[in-house]
Design an enzyme around this catalytic site. Structure first.
Site, mmCIF file in Angstrom:
data_model
loop_
_atom_site.group_PDB
_atom_site.id
_atom_site.type_symbol
_atom_site.label_atom_id
_atom_site.label_comp_id
_atom_site.label_asym_id
_atom_site.label_seq_id
_atom_site.Cartn_x
_atom_site.Cartn_y
_atom_site.Cartn_z
ATOM 1 N N GLU A 1 0.126 22.952 -2.978
ATOM 2 C CA GLU A 1 -0.183 22.283 -1.710
ATOM 3 C C GLU A 1 -1.514 22.790 -1.133
ATOM 4 O OE1 GLU A 1 0.550 19.729 -0.265
ATOM 5 O OE2 GLU A 1 -0.006 20.006 1.818
ATOM 6 N N ASN B 1 -2.159 -7.373 4.380
ATOM 7 C CA ASN B 1 -1.951 -6.074 3.725
ATOM 8 C C ASN B 1 -1.057 -6.320 2.521
ATOM 9 O OD1 ASN B 1 -3.231 -4.913 5.856
ATOM 10 N ND2 ASN B 1 -1.445 -3.815 6.648
ATOM 11 N N GLY B 2 -1.312 -5.608 1.427
ATOM 12 C CA GLY B 2 -0.452 -5.766 0.250
ATOM 13 C C GLY B 2 -1.228 -6.339 -0.911
ATOM 14 N N HIS C 1 -2.150 31.461 -20.438
ATOM 15 C CA HIS C 1 -1.896 30.469 -21.486
ATOM 16 C C HIS C 1 -2.934 29.355 -21.483
ATOM 17 C CE1 HIS C 1 1.871 32.416 -22.428
ATOM 18 N NE2 HIS C 1 2.067 32.535 -21.123
ATOM 19 N N GLU D 1 -8.625 17.499 -1.168
ATOM 20 C CA GLU D 1 -8.715 16.198 -0.518
ATOM 21 C C GLU D 1 -9.685 16.167 0.657
ATOM 22 O OE1 GLU D 1 -4.976 14.676 0.986
ATOM 23 O OE2 GLU D 1 -4.301 16.680 1.489
ATOM 24 N N LYS E 1 -3.852 7.045 4.503
ATOM 25 C CA LYS E 1 -2.731 7.811 5.052
ATOM 26 C C LYS E 1 -1.408 7.321 4.504
ATOM 27 C CE LYS E 1 -0.854 10.837 7.792
ATOM 28 N NZ LYS E 1 -0.870 12.211 7.249
ATOM 29 N N TRP F 1 -8.766 -1.580 2.849
ATOM 30 C CA TRP F 1 -8.940 -0.548 1.816
ATOM 31 C C TRP F 1 -8.899 -1.317 0.501
ATOM 32 C CZ3 TRP F 1 -6.383 1.815 -2.332
ATOM 33 C CH2 TRP F 1 -6.769 3.127 -2.637
ATOM 34 N N CYS G 1 -4.869 -0.429 4.367
ATOM 35 C CA CYS G 1 -5.155 -1.529 5.296
ATOM 36 C C CYS G 1 -4.304 -1.547 6.562
ATOM 37 C CB CYS G 1 -4.935 -2.852 4.593
ATOM 38 S SG CYS G 1 -5.747 -3.008 3.031
ATOM 39 N N LYS H 1 -4.806 20.480 -0.463
ATOM 40 C CA LYS H 1 -5.476 20.368 0.842
ATOM 41 C C LYS H 1 -6.974 20.565 0.668
ATOM 42 C CE LYS H 1 -3.156 18.738 2.850
ATOM 43 N NZ LYS H 1 -1.817 18.373 2.536
ATOM 44 N N ARG I 1 -5.583 5.603 8.732
ATOM 45 C CA ARG I 1 -4.943 5.230 7.482
ATOM 46 C C ARG I 1 -5.940 5.161 6.324
ATOM 47 N NH1 ARG I 1 -0.002 2.560 8.588
ATOM 48 N NH2 ARG I 1 -0.213 1.347 6.713
HETATM 49 C C1 F6R Z 1 -1.887 14.722 1.213
HETATM 50 C C2 F6R Z 1 -1.198 13.512 1.562
HETATM 51 C C3 F6R Z 1 -0.682 12.648 0.469
HETATM 52 C C4 F6R Z 1 0.709 12.132 0.827
HETATM 53 C C5 F6R Z 1 1.210 11.140 -0.222
HETATM 54 C C6 F6R Z 1 2.627 10.683 0.068
HETATM 55 O O1 F6R Z 1 -2.281 15.418 2.338
HETATM 56 O O2 F6R Z 1 -1.032 13.218 2.706
HETATM 57 O O3 F6R Z 1 -0.654 13.320 -0.744
HETATM 58 O O4 F6R Z 1 1.571 13.226 0.917
HETATM 59 O O5 F6R Z 1 0.372 10.028 -0.259
HETATM 60 O O6 F6R Z 1 2.723 10.075 1.305
HETATM 61 P P1 F6R Z 1 4.080 9.994 2.084
HETATM 62 O O7 F6R Z 1 4.539 11.362 2.373
HETATM 63 O O8 F6R Z 1 3.762 9.199 3.308
HETATM 64 O O9 F6R Z 1 5.048 9.275 1.170
#
Ligand code: F6R
Length: 615
Positions: free
Chosen positions: A487, A103-104, A510, A494, A610, A77, A2, A491, A27
Site C-alpha cells: 500500500e 458514463n459507461g 530471490h 500513484e 477515483k 475520462w 466520467c 501511494k 473522480r
Molecule cells: C488507490 C486507489 C485505487 C482504488 C481502486 C479500487 O489509492 O484509490 O487503487 O483503491 O481503484 O477502488 P474502490 O475501493 O472504490 O473499489
C-alpha cells in the site's frame, strides 16, 4: 471516472452545472462540456483538460448565453477515442437539436453506428456515446415523444450507461436512464437535478432518488417521474444524503489528501463507535446477517477487491486466519471474474470497495451471488451499487473521500476487518480471551497514537525532501505488514509517478536484490515484539551491503537502528498484529510530501480515476 450533472430550475444553470462538475472533478477526467437549453435553442460548450478551461470558454462566449432553463454537463475520462474536443461530451445528433452525456461503455456501438450511418446520420467523433445521440434522435423522429424515444433506444444498447438527454423541441425537460452505471435524481423545490454521484448535487439538495438498472427518470423543474424500461411508473423512495457540503472543502489544508490523512483518528473512532465500546463486551457487528451457527462452521472466505481495497483485504486475510482460523483467499476482482473459481454456497464472499462502484468488483460480486454465496460488502458508500447487492453490509463511515489516492477509506476498511476478525473469533471461540481484551484496548487507543504521528511530521518531510529525486524505491516487510508495504508503494507510485514496489522481505534474495545499489532506496517496516522483526532487520542489512540507502519505519527505540538506517521514521509502540492500522499513516505522509515537493497534482494524479466504473 466520467461524471454527469443535469439541472432544470430557476437558478443560474451555468453555475449549478460548473459547481456540480467541480464537485465530481476528484473522480479524474480529461475534458469537460455542458449543453445549455434556453427557450429557443440548445448550445454546447466544451474544453480539453481541467474545468478552468471550460470556465474560460464560457466566459469568452458569455454574450451568446441567453437565459438557460436547463442544462446537462459532463467530465470525460477517455475510453473510446482520445481525449479531444470532438470526443468530449455532450454529443449531438446530426441536426444538433438533441444532446446527450453518458458514463459507461456501449459495447454494440459499432453495429449501431453502421446502421445509423446508413440512415444518413453524420458521426463526428470516435466515441460510443455519439451513437446514443443519433439513436435517440432517430427514434424521436418516428414517435415525436422523447420519453418513448429514450425507452426504445436504451432497449437497443448493450453495455453500461448512465445517460442524460435533452431536446430543443421539448424544453424544460431532462431524461436520465441507467444500466450498470450509477445515476440519481436530486429533488428540490421548483427545481430538480440529475447526477452520476451525490457530490454533484449536495450543495443544493440532500433529497435523492436512486435509479436502479433499466429505470428511466423524466425530470422537469416541478416533477420527477421514474418508469421501468416498459414505461410502467415505479414508486421510488426519496432518501436523505448523509453528507454535508463541508466534506467537499479542504478546510485550510493544501490538498484533500492531507486533510483526509489527518481525519484518520476520527475515522477510526467512527468505525469503532457502537461496535467496540467496552473491552469486556463482545464486538457488536450486527451487520453480518449470517446465523451464528453458520458462522461457527464457516471454513472458507474469499475476499475480492481492487487496488488499495485489495491491500486492506490482505490485512483482513492475515487477521481472520490468525484470530478465527478460517481459511481466506484474496483475489483481485479483475482476475476473479475470468476464471473458474471454487466459490460455492458455503463460501462467505467479501467485497471491499471505497466507492462501491468499481466495475470489476461488481461483476465478481454478481458471479459469487449466482453461485449462492452470502456476500458481505465493506464499503464507504452505503448508497452505492455494490451496497445494494449486499446480503450483509458493513459501511465504513469514513466520510466522502475526495482525493483520488485512498487514505482514510483504507484505514476504515482495515479497522472494519479487525472488528470482523474479532467478531468471528468470538463466535468460534478461537482466541484467548485476555489476549483479545488487550487487542480491543489497543484498538481503542489507536486514534491517539495516530494523532501523535500526525502532530509531528518533520522527520517525514525531511525524508521526503532527501529522497524525492530517486526514481525507484523498494518497500519491504513481512507478515501482517506486507500489505502495508504494498500500500505504501502504491501511494508513492500513484501520486509522485516514482516507481515503487512492495516485496515480502524474504523474497528480496530471490531476485529483486539484483537491482540494489546506491540509486535504489529500501524502506523497511520493522515492528518489534513479533516474529518478523529480526528477519526484516537482517534483510535490511543485506540491502545495506549492496549500498542501498535505507529508511526504517519502526516502533523500536533500538539505537542500532539509527546506526544502520539513513532515516528512521518512528511510530508509537504498537503490537505487530495491529500495526498495519498505524504504519499506513507515515507511508501516506511520505508519499504525500514527496509528491508535493515534486509539485505533482496530488489530489488528481494523471491517468487515474477515483471510481473505476468500466472494466
Ligand atoms: C488507490 C486507489 C485505487 C482504488 C481502486 C479500487 O489509492 O484509490 O487503487 O483503491 O481503484 O477502488 P474502490 O475501493 O472504490 O473499489
Amino acid at each position: 471516472m466520467c461524471g454527469i450533472v443535469g439541472y432544470v430550475g430557476q437558478r443560474d444553470v451555468v453555475s449549478v452545472l460548473l459547481k456540480g462538475l467541480t464537485n465530481l472533478e476528484y473522480r479524474g477526467y480529461d475534458s469537460a462540456g455542458i449543453a445549455l437549453q434556453d427557450s429557443g435553442d440548445i448550445k454546447v460548450y466544451k474544453s480539453l483538460g481541467k474545468l478552468i478551461n471550460l470556465k474560460n470558454e464560457l466566459e469568452q462566449r458569455r454574450a451568446e448565453i441567453k437565459q438557460p432553463i436547463a442544462g446537462i454537463g459532463h467530465i470525460r475520462w477517455a475510453t473510446h477515442g482520445s481525449p479531444s474536443l470532438v470526443n468530449a461530451h455532450p454529443h449531438s445528433c446530426t441536426c444538433g437539436k438533441l444532446v446527450v452525456v453518458h458514463n459507461g461503455i456501449i459495447e454494440n456501438y459499432k453495429e449501431l453506428r453502421e446502421e445509423l450511418s446508413k440512415k444518413g446520420c453524420e458521426f463526428r467523433s470516435q466515441t460510443d456515446t455519439e451513437t446514443i445521440a443519433h439513436l435517440v434522435a432517430d427514434e424521436y423522429s418516428k414517435t415525436k415523444n422523447l420519453e418513448l424515444a429514450v425507452r426504445n433506444s436504451v432497449k437497443k444498447l448493450q453495455g453500461a450507461y448512465a445517460v442524460c438527454v435533452m431536446h430543443k423541441d421539448v424544453p424544460n425537460l431532462i431524461i436520465g436512464a441507467r444500466k450498470h452505471a450509477p445515476m440519481l435524481v436530486g429533488v428540490g423545490e421548483g427545481e430538480n437535478f440529475i447526477a452520476s454521484d451525490t457530490p454533484a448535487i449536495i450543495e443544493y439538495t440532500k433529497r435523492t432518488i436512486y435509479l436502479e438498472d433499466n429505470e428511466i427518470a423524466v425530470v422537469t423543474k416541478d416533477t420527477v417521474k421514474v418508469t421501468d424500461i416498459e414505461g410502467n411508473v415505479v414508486t421510488k423512495k426519496v432518501e436523505t444524503l448523509p453528507w454535508e457540503p463541508m466534506a467537499l472543502s479542504k478546510l485550510g489544508y493544501k490538498h484533500f489528501m492531507l486533510k483526509e490523512i489527518h481525519e484518520q483518528p476520527d475515522v477510526i473512532r467512527n468505525v469503532l463507535n457502537g461496535k467496540l465500546y467496552d473491552i469486556d463486551e463482545p464486538i457488536a457487528l450486527n451487520e453480518v446477517k449470517l446465523d451464528s451457527e453458520i458462522l461457527k462452521k464457516l471454513n472458507k472466505i474469499e475476499i475480492i477487491a481492487c487496488g488499495t481495497s485489495l491491500h486492506a483485504a490482505l490485512v483482513g486475510k492475515y487477521i481472520i486466519e490468525d484470530f478465527a482460523g478460517i481459511s481466506v483467499e484474496v483475489e483481485a476482482s479483475s482476475e476473479y471474474i475470468y476464471r473458474k473459481t471454487t466459490t460455492d454456497a458455503s463460501t462467505l464472499v467479501i467485497g471491499v470497495s471505497q466507492s462501491g462502484e468499481t466495475a470489476d468488483t461488481i461483476t465478481a460480486i454478481k458471479q459469487a451471488k449466482a453461485k449462492g454465496s452470502h456476500v458481505l460488502i465493506i464499503t464507504n458508500r452505503p448508497d452505492s451499487n455494490m451496497a445494494r447487492l449486499a446480503d450483509s453490509l458493513i459501511p465504513v463511515n469514513a466520510g466522502i473521500e475526495v482525493s483520488v489516492a485512498a487514505t482514510k477509506s483504507y484505514i476504515a476498511q482495515v479497522i472494519s476487518f479487525y472488528l470482523l476478525a474479532m467478531h468471528l473469533a468470538e463466535i468460534k471461540g478461537s482466541i484467548d480471551k485476555s489476549y483479545l481484551k488487550n487487542l480491543k484496548h489497543e484498538l481503542i487507543q489507536l486514534p491517539t497514537k495516530i494523532e501523535e504521528v500526525l502532530s509531528n511530521t518533520t522527520t517525514i518531510q525531511e525524508c521526503a525532501r532527501k529522497f524525492s529525486s530517486y526514481k525507484n524505491f523498494i518497500y519491504i516487510a513481512r507478515g501482517v505488514n506486507l500489505a502495508s508495504a504494498f500500500e505504501g508503494a502504491l501511494k508513492l507510485k500513484e501520486i509522485s509517478y516514482i516507481n515503487a514496489t512492495g516485496y515480502a522481505a524474504g523474497e528480496l534474495k530471490h531476485g529483486p536484490i539484483a537491482m540494489l545499489d546506491e540509486t535504489m532506496p529500501v524502506l523497511s517496516i520493522l515492528i518489534p515484539g513479533g516474529i518478523t522483526y529480526e528477519k526484516v532487520l537482517s534483510n535490511s542489512e543485506e540491502a545495506k551491503a549492496r549500498n542501498a540507502k535505507l529508511i526504517a519505519l519502526t516502533s523500536s527505540n533500538d539505537k542500532n537502528i539509527d546506526v544502520l538506517f539513513d532515516v528512521v521514521l518512528r511510530i508509537p509502540q504498537v503490537s505487530e498484529i495491529l500495526s498495519p492500522a498505524i504504519t499506513c499513516v507515515p507511508l501516506q505522509l511520505l508519499a504525500y510530501y514527496i509528491a508535493e515537493f515534486l509539485g505533482k497534482d496530488v489530489d488528481q494524479p494523471r491517468n487515474l480515476a477515483k471510481s473505476v466504473t468500466v472494466e
